[in-house]
Design an enzyme around this catalytic site. Structure first.
Site, short mmCIF file in Angstrom:
data_model
loop_
_atom_site.label_atom_id
_atom_site.label_comp_id
_atom_site.label_asym_id
_atom_site.label_seq_id
_atom_site.Cartn_x
_atom_site.Cartn_y
_atom_site.Cartn_z
N SER A 10 92.18 -21.22 19.49
CA SER A 10 92.88 -19.96 19.31
C SER A 10 92.46 -19.32 17.99
O SER A 10 91.93 -19.99 17.10
CB SER A 10 94.40 -20.18 19.32
OG SER A 10 94.77 -21.13 18.32
N CYS A 11 92.68 -18.01 17.89
CA CYS A 11 92.31 -17.28 16.68
C CYS A 11 93.07 -17.86 15.48
O CYS A 11 94.25 -18.19 15.61
CB CYS A 11 92.67 -15.80 16.87
SG CYS A 11 92.14 -14.75 15.48
N PRO A 12 92.39 -18.05 14.32
CA PRO A 12 91.06 -17.53 13.97
C PRO A 12 89.93 -18.56 14.08
O PRO A 12 88.87 -18.34 13.52
CB PRO A 12 91.27 -17.13 12.52
CG PRO A 12 92.18 -18.20 11.99
CD PRO A 12 93.11 -18.54 13.13
#
Length: 201
Positions: A10-12
């Site tokens: 998942s981001c980042p």
């Protein structure tokens, strides 16, 4: 080629992995990044472009996207750049393409204008939610189209590409669809009815 597998991250994390790969480069090279969602494509693309990379992306399977970043001699990840998770760039606008050329007059000019129009869509700050292709526009999503790279990039960023099945059958192109999915007239009307804004080149 440097390969970065960010599927499931998942981001980042995808952006950080890509930045680290850039720092390891000793000369011009290409970085391949695999992610599993459209927002990761947008985030990695934004960071890579700000670092001077030439970016292309495509959807290769359900929940699998491939981003290619061509980095030159003077390109490097910017240490000072803050890693941020941008929101979905898609709005509720739809683009309706009913011809392989734009405007009336000279047909060759019209084709050049249409290619330019589709490229310009990829540069919008807010991408359309859906792009509908029917009648002559159906040829733009099939093998041999000069706009396939731009349309695949849009699809990788979450833009829904839909082409009229009746139109593909009429032109004998059903087996040559190269981007997006086949749709029907009911779905086309429903999509247009639900849009807040419709753009017709």
């Amino acid at each position: 080629m440097i390969k970065v597998n960010a599927i499931g991250d998942s981001c980042p994390i995808p952006v950080i992995k890509t930045k680290n790969a850039m720092k390891e480069m000793t000369g011009p090279d290409t970085i391949e990044v695999l992610v599993d969602n459209e927002i990761a494509v947008q985030n990695v693309t934004k960071m890579a472009q700000s670092s001077g990379g030439k970016v292309t992306s495509e959807k290769v399977a359900e929940k699998e996207y491939r981003i290619l970043i061509a980095m030159g001699e003077a390109c490097a990840a910017k240490d000072s750049e803050e890693v941020s998770c941008i929101p979905d760039k898609r709005g509720s606008t739809i683009v309706v393409v009913s011809s392989d050329r734009m405007g009336s007059g000279n047909d060759e000019l019209g084709k050049v204008l249409m290619k330019g129009f589709l490229f310009a869509v990829t540069q919008l700050d807010e991408l359309p939610k859906t792009m509908l292709f029917y009648n002559g526009g159906a040829t733009l999503t099939t093998e041999g189209s000069d706009s396939l790279e731009d349309l695949k990039s849009l699809e990788a960023q979450g833009v829904e590409i839909m082409t009229c099945g009746t139109c593909l059958d009429y032109y004998g192109l059903k087996e040559k669809l190269a981007v997006g999915t086949v749709t029907n007239m009911y779905s086309i009307v429903e999509t247009m009815d639900q849009a807040t804004k419709v753009i017709r080149p």
